[in-house]
Scaffold this active site. Structure first.
Site, PDB file in Angstrom:
ATOM      1  N   PHE A 213      14.259   4.653  10.726  1.00  0.00           N
ATOM      2  CA  PHE A 213      12.824   4.014  10.308  1.00  0.00           C
ATOM      3  C   PHE A 213      11.819   5.206  10.070  1.00  0.00           C
ATOM      4  CE2 PHE A 213       8.582   2.134  10.474  1.00  0.00           C
ATOM      5  CZ  PHE A 213       8.938   0.844   9.906  1.00  0.00           C
ATOM      6  N   VAL A 214      11.339   5.344   8.931  1.00  0.00           N
ATOM      7  CA  VAL A 214      10.638   6.598   8.620  1.00  0.00           C
ATOM      8  C   VAL A 214       9.276   6.488   8.373  1.00  0.00           C
ATOM      9  CG1 VAL A 214      12.707   7.844   7.476  1.00  0.00           C
ATOM     10  CG2 VAL A 214      11.563   6.396   6.246  1.00  0.00           C
TER      11      VAL A 214
ATOM     12  N   ASP B 183       4.562   3.149   6.590  1.00  0.00           N
ATOM     13  CA  ASP B 183       3.769   2.871   8.030  1.00  0.00           C
ATOM     14  C   ASP B 183       4.877   2.237   9.169  1.00  0.00           C
ATOM     15  OD1 ASP B 183       4.035   0.260   6.628  1.00  0.00           O
ATOM     16  OD2 ASP B 183       2.763  -0.564   8.180  1.00  0.00           O
TER      17      ASP B 183
ATOM     18  N   ASP C  85      14.996  -0.121   0.251  1.00  0.00           N
ATOM     19  CA  ASP C  85      15.787  -0.646   1.438  1.00  0.00           C
ATOM     20  C   ASP C  85      16.876  -1.689   1.121  1.00  0.00           C
ATOM     21  OD1 ASP C  85      16.116  -0.343   4.405  1.00  0.00           O
ATOM     22  OD2 ASP C  85      14.872  -2.153   4.711  1.00  0.00           O
TER      23      ASP C  85
ATOM     24  N   GLU D 173       7.336   2.661  -5.737  1.00  0.00           N
ATOM     25  CA  GLU D 173       7.695   2.073  -4.591  1.00  0.00           C
ATOM     26  C   GLU D 173       7.726   3.360  -3.321  1.00  0.00           C
ATOM     27  OE1 GLU D 173       6.980   0.062  -2.353  1.00  0.00           O
ATOM     28  OE2 GLU D 173       8.122  -1.522  -2.146  1.00  0.00           O
TER      29      GLU D 173
ATOM     30  N   ARG E  10       0.703   6.100   7.683  1.00  0.00           N
ATOM     31  CA  ARG E  10       1.013   6.091   6.270  1.00  0.00           C
ATOM     32  C   ARG E  10       0.329   7.815   5.563  1.00  0.00           C
ATOM     33  NH1 ARG E  10       1.884   1.263   3.981  1.00  0.00           N
ATOM     34  NH2 ARG E  10       1.039  -0.609   4.989  1.00  0.00           N
TER      35      ARG E  10
ATOM     36  N   LYS F  93       0.654  -0.964   0.064  1.00  0.00           N
ATOM     37  CA  LYS F  93       0.049   0.072  -0.021  1.00  0.00           C
ATOM     38  C   LYS F  93       0.938   1.405   0.003  1.00  0.00           C
ATOM     39  CE  LYS F  93      -2.190  -2.559   3.390  1.00  0.00           C
ATOM     40  NZ  LYS F  93      -2.772  -2.674   4.544  1.00  0.00           N
ATOM     41  N   GLY F  94       2.110   0.997   0.336  1.00  0.00           N
ATOM     42  CA  GLY F  94       2.866   2.197   0.735  1.00  0.00           C
ATOM     43  C   GLY F  94       3.122   3.137  -0.650  1.00  0.00           C
TER      44      GLY F  94
HETATM   45  P1  IMP Z   1      13.181  -4.154   0.521  1.00  0.00           P
HETATM   46  O1  IMP Z   1      13.614  -2.839  -0.407  1.00  0.00           O
HETATM   47  O2  IMP Z   1      12.964  -5.270  -0.224  1.00  0.00           O
HETATM   48  O3  IMP Z   1      13.842  -4.112   1.471  1.00  0.00           O
HETATM   49  O4  IMP Z   1      11.583  -3.421   0.923  1.00  0.00           O
HETATM   50  C1  IMP Z   1      11.202  -2.192   0.989  1.00  0.00           C
HETATM   51  C2  IMP Z   1       9.988  -2.313   1.790  1.00  0.00           C
HETATM   52  O5  IMP Z   1      10.018  -2.237   3.216  1.00  0.00           O
HETATM   53  C3  IMP Z   1       9.248  -0.954   1.537  1.00  0.00           C
HETATM   54  O6  IMP Z   1       8.193  -1.288   0.743  1.00  0.00           O
HETATM   55  C4  IMP Z   1       8.571  -0.762   2.889  1.00  0.00           C
HETATM   56  O7  IMP Z   1       7.521  -1.563   3.141  1.00  0.00           O
HETATM   57  C5  IMP Z   1       9.481  -1.589   3.946  1.00  0.00           C
HETATM   58  N1  IMP Z   1      10.392  -0.446   4.578  1.00  0.00           N
HETATM   59  C6  IMP Z   1      11.759  -0.211   4.384  1.00  0.00           C
HETATM   60  N2  IMP Z   1      12.222   0.825   5.295  1.00  0.00           N
HETATM   61  C7  IMP Z   1      11.253   1.344   5.883  1.00  0.00           C
HETATM   62  C8  IMP Z   1      11.045   2.707   6.617  1.00  0.00           C
HETATM   63  O8  IMP Z   1      11.974   3.060   7.195  1.00  0.00           O
HETATM   64  N3  IMP Z   1       9.728   2.648   7.119  1.00  0.00           N
HETATM   65  C9  IMP Z   1       8.713   2.093   6.573  1.00  0.00           C
HETATM   66  N4  IMP Z   1       8.719   0.876   5.850  1.00  0.00           N
HETATM   67  C10 IMP Z   1       9.876   0.479   5.414  1.00  0.00           C
HETATM   68 MG    MG Z   2       6.313  -1.772   1.237  1.00  0.00          MG
END
Ligand code: IMP
Ligand code: MG
Length: 172
Positions: A149-150, A156, A100, A96, A162, A40-41
């Site tokens: 963590f943001v 969220d 991360d 997205e 959100r 949903k982000g």
């Molecule tokens: P990755 O790049 O596969 O590790 O995943 C990214 C996902 O991790 C994002 O779509 C978010 O849902 C979640 N995420 C990573 N860092 C944060 C943060 O700081 N706050 C909230 N969600 C995060």
């Molecule tokens: Mg996400």
């Protein structure tokens, strides 16, 4: 109520999204682009980006979760909700909230490439480069941020925050 420190104001975020939209528009010019928002982000960033882009664009969504990806990023992506259309021959941009580890975007690109889009790129509002595991960089990124963590603008903490129109850091 968690304590949240301000990182970027609403005005800053909106202005930065306009710049990202211009960067994308300058590249695609009058070509049609299909934006795929990852639920949903990405919803909040995607709608702003879509409206700010001069390039004609269509939107669609998918929900996915990645798991099991280690340092060699041989993880798997589970598509919980798939897009409602074909993308063959289309210029696709996956949208997205944040990149991360990069595992989710890397796996989604690999999966969507099989559907033969004309091109595929990625746009993220935030980028945490220090956390990267998968070998991937976003083609367009709003802000590079430290490993904090943001929340806000779709991001969220246990499904909350959100809807914050600014980006903040949850205080530990
Ligand atoms: P990755 O790049 O596969 O590790 O995943 C990214 C996902 O991790 C994002 O779509 C978010 O849902 C979640 N995420 C990573 N860092 C944060 C943060 O700081 N706050 C909230 N969600 C995060
Ligand atoms: Mg996400």
């Amino acid at each position: 109520m968690d304590k949240i420190d301000l990182l970027f104001t609403e005005e800053e975020v909106r202005a930065r999204i306009k710049e990202v939209a211009k960067e994308i528009s300058d590249k695609y010019k009058d070509e049609n682009v299909v934006l795929i928002g990852i639920l949903k982000g990405a919803v909040y960033f995607l709608t702003a980006l879509s409206m700010d882009m001069a390039t004609p664009n269509e939107i669609t969504f998918m929900a996915a979760s990645s798991y099991g990806a280690g340092t060699h990023s041989s993880g798997n992506v589970i598509v919980k909700i798939d897009i409602d259309r074909e993308i063959a021959g289309e210029h696709v941009i996956i949208v997205e909230d944040i990149i991360d580890t990069g595992n989710t975007l890397k796996l989604l690109i690999e999966m969507l490439k099989h559907r033969k889009p004309a091109s595929i790129e990625t746009a993220v509002l935030l980028d945490k480069p220090s956390r990267r595991i998968a070998d991937i960089e976003a083609d367009y990124a709003g802000y590079k941020i430290p490993d904090k963590f943001v929340v806000g603008w779709g991001l969220d903490y246990n499904q909350k925050y959100r809807d914050l129109p600014y980006i903040g850091v949850i205080k530990e």
